[in-house]
Scaffold this active site. Structure first.
Site, mmCIF file in Angstrom:
data_model
loop_
_atom_site.group_PDB
_atom_site.id
_atom_site.type_symbol
_atom_site.label_atom_id
_atom_site.label_comp_id
_atom_site.label_asym_id
_atom_site.label_seq_id
_atom_site.Cartn_x
_atom_site.Cartn_y
_atom_site.Cartn_z
ATOM 1 N N LYS A 185 0.896 -1.110 -0.133
ATOM 2 C CA LYS A 185 -0.151 0.115 -0.032
ATOM 3 C C LYS A 185 0.813 1.443 0.111
ATOM 4 C CE LYS A 185 -3.863 2.034 0.366
ATOM 5 N NZ LYS A 185 -3.514 2.761 -0.889
ATOM 6 N N LYS A 213 4.626 2.776 8.595
ATOM 7 C CA LYS A 213 3.433 3.701 9.019
ATOM 8 C C LYS A 213 2.187 2.700 8.954
ATOM 9 C CE LYS A 213 3.604 6.965 6.029
ATOM 10 N NZ LYS A 213 3.344 7.697 4.868
ATOM 11 N N LYS A 246 5.461 1.707 -2.962
ATOM 12 C CA LYS A 246 5.293 3.341 -3.359
ATOM 13 C C LYS A 246 5.501 3.381 -4.723
ATOM 14 C CE LYS A 246 4.917 7.487 -1.580
ATOM 15 N NZ LYS A 246 4.421 7.884 -0.289
ATOM 16 N N ASN A 255 -1.501 19.345 -0.246
ATOM 17 C CA ASN A 255 -2.618 18.853 0.259
ATOM 18 C C ASN A 255 -2.463 18.962 1.802
ATOM 19 O OD1 ASN A 255 -3.823 16.313 1.620
ATOM 20 N ND2 ASN A 255 -5.160 16.513 -0.119
HETATM 21 N N1 GLU Z 1 0.885 9.009 -0.061
HETATM 22 C C1 GLU Z 1 0.341 8.938 1.149
HETATM 23 C C2 GLU Z 1 1.453 8.444 2.146
HETATM 24 O O1 GLU Z 1 2.746 8.982 1.984
HETATM 25 C C3 GLU Z 1 -0.736 8.228 1.419
HETATM 26 C C4 GLU Z 1 -0.706 6.788 0.784
HETATM 27 C C5 GLU Z 1 -1.830 5.925 0.703
HETATM 28 O O2 GLU Z 1 -3.015 6.508 0.992
HETATM 29 O O3 GLU Z 1 -1.677 4.504 0.279
HETATM 30 O O4 GLU Z 1 1.192 8.078 3.377
#
Ligand code: GLU
Length: 405
Positions: free
Chosen positions: A66, A90, A102, A217
Site C-alpha cells: 500500500k 506507517k 510506493k 494537500n
Molecule cells: N501518499 C500517502 C503517504 O505517504 C498516502 C498513501 C496511501 O494512502 O496509500 O502516506
C-alpha cells in the site's frame, strides 16, 4: 545521506534498541520487489515521449502493498524505496492490515497538459497493471497526484482486467468510489496526533505560534486545522517562497489565494521572507509538509521551535534528528503523524470491498480512534524504552511486524 540511507539508519537505531531478530531485520533492509518501467506517451504536438516509472513493493508482511504514486522531477529509485519502506512502517504503526509500497514517475506534471497527464497516467497503469490489484498492491495519491489521476488509473485498470475493481486504488473522487474525508485525512490525522502530544509539551492554542513548510494537500489541511482551533499560523512556505504575518495568517483566504495564483508569495497582509528567516522563526510548532531532507543539521541547529510535527515523509535528516535530541526539541515522526492518509485509504478500500459508502462523521470517528490509539502506543514506547518518538514509533511497528513472522 540519501533518503533510503536515512530510512535504513532509522531502522538500525530501533532494531538495536529491541534486539530485532536477524530474520525480520534482514527482510526489512531491502524491498521484496522493484518494478521499473519505460513507457511512451503521445504528446499534444504529436511527438512520442518516453517516460520512466517505478513501483517498489517493499513489504507484504502485514498485507497487500500500500502506498502512493508520486509525480515529481526528483523521483528516483532511492527515493521510492525509502518512501515504500516508510509506508510499511506507517501501516504497522497505525495498525492497519496493509504492507508497504510506493511508486512514481520522474516528471514535472506542471509541464504537461491535462490531456497529456491523462495519457501518461493510463500508459503507466498499463505498464504496471499486472503487478497491482485490490489484494496485491493498492496505489494512492502522493505529491502532485490527485483524485482525478486515481480515477484514470482505476478506469484503465478495470478496462484491462475486464471487471469492476474499485479497490485497486484509493484516494479516488467520491463519485468513483472514493471515501468521504480522504482528501483532508493526512492533515486531519496529523492534528489528532498533535492533540495527543500537545499537553506533554505545553502547547496551548493561545501561546503557540505555528509555521508550516509546504502548502500542498497536507500542508494546507494542517494549517487549516491549527487556524480553526485558534492557533496563530504565522508563517507558511511553499516551493516558490515563504510569507510571515506575526498576527497570524488567514489560512482559508491563503488557500484560495494559492488556488488562484498557484503561489503564496505576495499574499495581502503578509511579508515575503527568505527560507533562512523561515527556519529561524520563533514558534511553538514547525510542521515540515513538503519533501524529504528539508530539516538539515544546519537548520536544526538554528531553529527556535518547541516541536517538530512531521507531515512530510522523511523531512528530517539523521544528523538533524541528533541535534533536535540534544537540544530537547521533540520530533513527532512522519510514520505516525502522516499515517492518517493511508488510514483513510484503508477505510476507502474496505468500503469498496463491502460495496458501502460511509458518512464523513463515521470515517473521521474511525480515523480519530486509530490516530489516538497509535499516538498513545508511541508515547508509551518512548517512555518504556527511554527513546525518541521516532524510535518509539519504529519499535511499535517492528514489534507488530515481528508478531506475524
Ligand atoms: N501518499 C500517502 C503517504 O505517504 C498516502 C498513501 C496511501 O494512502 O496509500 O502516506
Amino acid at each position: 545521506m540519501s533518503a533510503f540511507q536515512n530510512a535504513m539508519a532509522q531502522l538500525e537505531a530501533a532494531a538495536q534498541t529491541i534486539n530485532l531478530p536477524a530474520g525480520i531485520h534482514q527482510r526489512l533492509q531491502k524491498p521484496e520487489r522493484v518494478i521499473e518501467v519505460d513507457f511512451s506517451v503521445k504528446m499534444d504536438d504529436g511527438a512520442t515521449r518516453l517516460f520512466h516509472g517505478y513501483r517498489v513493493q517493499y513489504s507484504s508482511l502485514r498485507g497487500p502493498y500500500k502506498g502512493g504514486l508520486r509525480f515529481h522531477a526528483q523521483v528516483d529509485l532511492d527515493e521510492v524505496k525509502a518512501l515504500a519502506f516508510w509506508m510499511a512502517i506507517k501501516c504497522a504503526v497505525v495498525n492497519i492490515p496493509m504492507g508497504g509500497g510506493k511508486g512514481g514517475i520522474t516528471i514535472n506534471p506542471k509541464d504537461l497538459s491535462a490531456a497529456e497527464l491523462e495519457r501518461l497516467t493510463r500508459a503507466f497503469t498499463r505498464a504496471i497493471a499486472d503487478t497491482i490489484g485490490p489484494d496485491k498492491d493498492v496505489p494512492a495519491p502522493d505529491v502532485n497526484t490527485t483524485p482525478q489521476i486515481m480515477d484514470w488509473l482505476v478506469d484503465e485498470y478495470e478496462k484491462m482486467v475486464g471487471h469492476a475493481a474499485r479497490a485497486v486504488v484509493t484516494g479516488k473522487s467520491i463519485s468513483q468510489g472514493g471515501s468521504e474525508g480522504r482528501g483532508r485525512a493526512t492533515g486531519q490525522g496529523a492534528f489528532y496526533v498533535f492533540e495527543a502530544f500537545r499537553n506533554r509539551h505545553n502547547l496551548a492554542p493561545e501561546t503557540t505560534r505555528v509555521a508550516v513548510h509546504g502548502f500542498g494537500n497536507a500542508g494546507q489541511e494542517i494549517a487549516r486545522q491549527f487556524f480553526t482551533h485558534g492557533y496563530r499560523v504565522v508563517a507558511v512556505a511553499d516551493s516558490k517562497g515563504a510569507i510571515l504575518n506575526d498576527n497570524g495568517l488567514d489560512i482559508p483566504a491563503l488557500i484560495d489565494f494559492k488556488k488562484a495564483g498557484s503561489k503564496i508569495a505576495g499574499f495581502p497582509g503578509s511579508r515575503d521572507i527568505s527560507d533562512d528567516e523561515f527556519f529561524r522563526l520563533e514558534c511553538g510548532v514547525l510542521a515540515p509538509s513538503s519533501l524529504e531532507n528539508t530539516l538539515t543539521a544546519d537548520r536544526a541547529q538554528n531553529m527556535k521551535c518547541r516541536m517538530v510535527l512531521e507531515l512530510a515523509n522523511g523531512p528530517t535528516t539523521p544528523e538533524a534528528d541528533v541535534i533536535f535530541k540534544e537540544r530537547g526539541v521533540p520530533v513527532v515522526p512522519d510514520v505516525l503523524v502522516n499515517s492518517g492518509g493511508v488510514a483513510v485509504s484503508y477505510l476507502e478500500w474496505l468500503q469498496n470491498k463491502q460495496g458501502e459508502h460511509w458518512s464523513e462523521e463515521r470515517v473521521l470517528a474511525q480515523l480519530k480512534e486509530l490516530m489516538d490509539k497509535a499516538s498513545g502506543e508511541v508515547i508509551a514506547a518512548a517512555e518504556k524504552f527511554g527513546v525518541s518518538y521516532r524510535q518509539a514509533a519504529f519499535i511499535v511497528a517492528l514489534e507488530r511486524m515481528q508478531a506475524v513472522t
